[in-house]
Design a protein around this motif. Sequence first.
Motif, mmCIF file in Angstrom:
data_model
loop_
_atom_site.group_PDB
_atom_site.id
_atom_site.type_symbol
_atom_site.label_atom_id
_atom_site.label_comp_id
_atom_site.label_asym_id
_atom_site.label_seq_id
_atom_site.Cartn_x
_atom_site.Cartn_y
_atom_site.Cartn_z
ATOM 1 N N ARG A 151 0.816 -1.219 0.000
ATOM 2 C CA ARG A 151 0.000 0.000 0.000
ATOM 3 C C ARG A 151 0.854 1.275 0.000
ATOM 4 O O ARG A 151 0.382 2.331 -0.414
ATOM 5 N N MET A 152 2.094 1.179 0.467
ATOM 6 C CA MET A 152 2.955 2.355 0.447
ATOM 7 C C MET A 152 3.170 2.864 -0.977
ATOM 8 O O MET A 152 3.387 4.061 -1.191
ATOM 9 N N SER A 153 3.096 1.971 -1.957
ATOM 10 C CA SER A 153 3.241 2.385 -3.356
ATOM 11 C C SER A 153 2.129 3.330 -3.778
ATOM 12 O O SER A 153 2.343 4.236 -4.588
ATOM 13 N N VAL A 154 0.926 3.129 -3.232
ATOM 14 C CA VAL A 154 -0.205 3.981 -3.595
ATOM 15 C C VAL A 154 0.015 5.401 -3.075
ATOM 16 O O VAL A 154 -0.273 6.385 -3.772
ATOM 17 N N VAL A 155 0.538 5.519 -1.858
ATOM 18 C CA VAL A 155 0.795 6.846 -1.308
ATOM 19 C C VAL A 155 1.902 7.542 -2.095
ATOM 20 O O VAL A 155 1.832 8.751 -2.361
ATOM 21 N N GLY A 156 2.946 6.790 -2.491
ATOM 22 C CA GLY A 156 3.984 7.379 -3.331
ATOM 23 C C GLY A 156 3.442 7.836 -4.667
ATOM 24 O O GLY A 156 3.823 8.899 -5.185
ATOM 25 N N LEU A 157 2.534 7.053 -5.232
ATOM 26 C CA LEU A 157 1.889 7.442 -6.491
ATOM 27 C C LEU A 157 1.039 8.687 -6.295
ATOM 28 O O LEU A 157 1.099 9.635 -7.095
ATOM 29 N N GLU A 158 0.240 8.693 -5.235
ATOM 30 C CA GLU A 158 -0.626 9.857 -4.967
ATOM 31 C C GLU A 158 0.190 11.136 -4.825
ATOM 32 O O GLU A 158 -0.178 12.189 -5.361
ATOM 33 N N LYS A 159 1.293 11.070 -4.104
ATOM 34 C CA LYS A 159 2.123 12.259 -3.911
ATOM 35 C C LYS A 159 2.697 12.734 -5.249
ATOM 36 O O LYS A 159 2.747 13.951 -5.525
ATOM 37 N N THR A 160 3.104 11.784 -6.077
ATOM 38 C CA THR A 160 3.621 12.137 -7.400
ATOM 39 C C THR A 160 2.537 12.778 -8.258
ATOM 40 O O THR A 160 2.767 13.798 -8.928
ATOM 41 N N LEU A 161 1.346 12.210 -8.217
ATOM 42 C CA LEU A 161 0.226 12.763 -8.990
ATOM 43 C C LEU A 161 -0.127 14.170 -8.535
ATOM 44 O O LEU A 161 -0.514 15.017 -9.350
ATOM 45 N N SER A 162 -0.001 14.427 -7.240
ATOM 46 C CA SER A 162 -0.346 15.750 -6.720
ATOM 47 C C SER A 162 0.539 16.840 -7.306
ATOM 48 O O SER A 162 0.168 18.018 -7.319
#
Length: 263
Positions: free
Chosen positions: A161-172
């Motif tokens: 699930r940590m990958s999703v947070v890294g993706l979200e931060k990148t998308l932001s």
Amino acid sequence: MDLELEDTSALVTASSSGLGKASATALAREGANVVVNGRDADRLADTVSELQDVGDGDVVGVQGDLTEKDDIEHLVERTVEEFGGLDTLVTSAGGPPSGPFLETTDEDWYDAYDLLVMSVVRTVRAAAPHLAESDNGTITCITSRSVKEAIDSLVLSNAVRMSVVGLEKTLSRELAPDVRANSVLPGPHETSRIEDLIEQAIERGDYDSYEEGLADWAEGNPLERIGDPIELGDTVAFLSSPRASYINGVALPIEGGQGASNL
């Protein structure tokens, strides 16, 4: 507070039950048109019927498996066809199996990554052009408090699930200023999954009553309870609204203060 979501369009994945359903409910209650999604046709139909009674917007059910690329693309396309565009994307998915590291197989790891990460990657990829055309394009990813603090016997959730947070931060950053992206990190909420786990524990003799099981789940929480799913849903609705227009790139724990992490 008026969240100014009336007549907007939203897609919530894995929303025929649990926290995805709570998020779809909160959005529908604010007047948004909502597409809900799930694999079980009967459960999905029940959810659509229930949500149609909570707000003035339209609610449409689209059956699909989030591990299937074609199903995800169809899900986004159908949303745009139904509502003429897409303003709000909320990604949710069921949890991977529990168990310690040495008992997980390569297949378990690949399945967890496909369900939790690639489902978000594919949904955002298909939705991004439509979100960019919105006056208030938003992405909110429902993950877990396990990205902040590892939970015993949940190695797949802790790691993947940590990958999703890294993706979200990148998308932001990559999708701004047209689209905002945030994530929520829920602790235990009284979903049907928690209810089932408690009932199973009662049958095993671990608890004498449902109330005892619920209290055990709340052990150590400063608020002395677990969450109501709609509390998570209301937070998602707020993050999806113009009222949260300066909130971007945030990973927000929603767990009653149970976590011990400073950040």
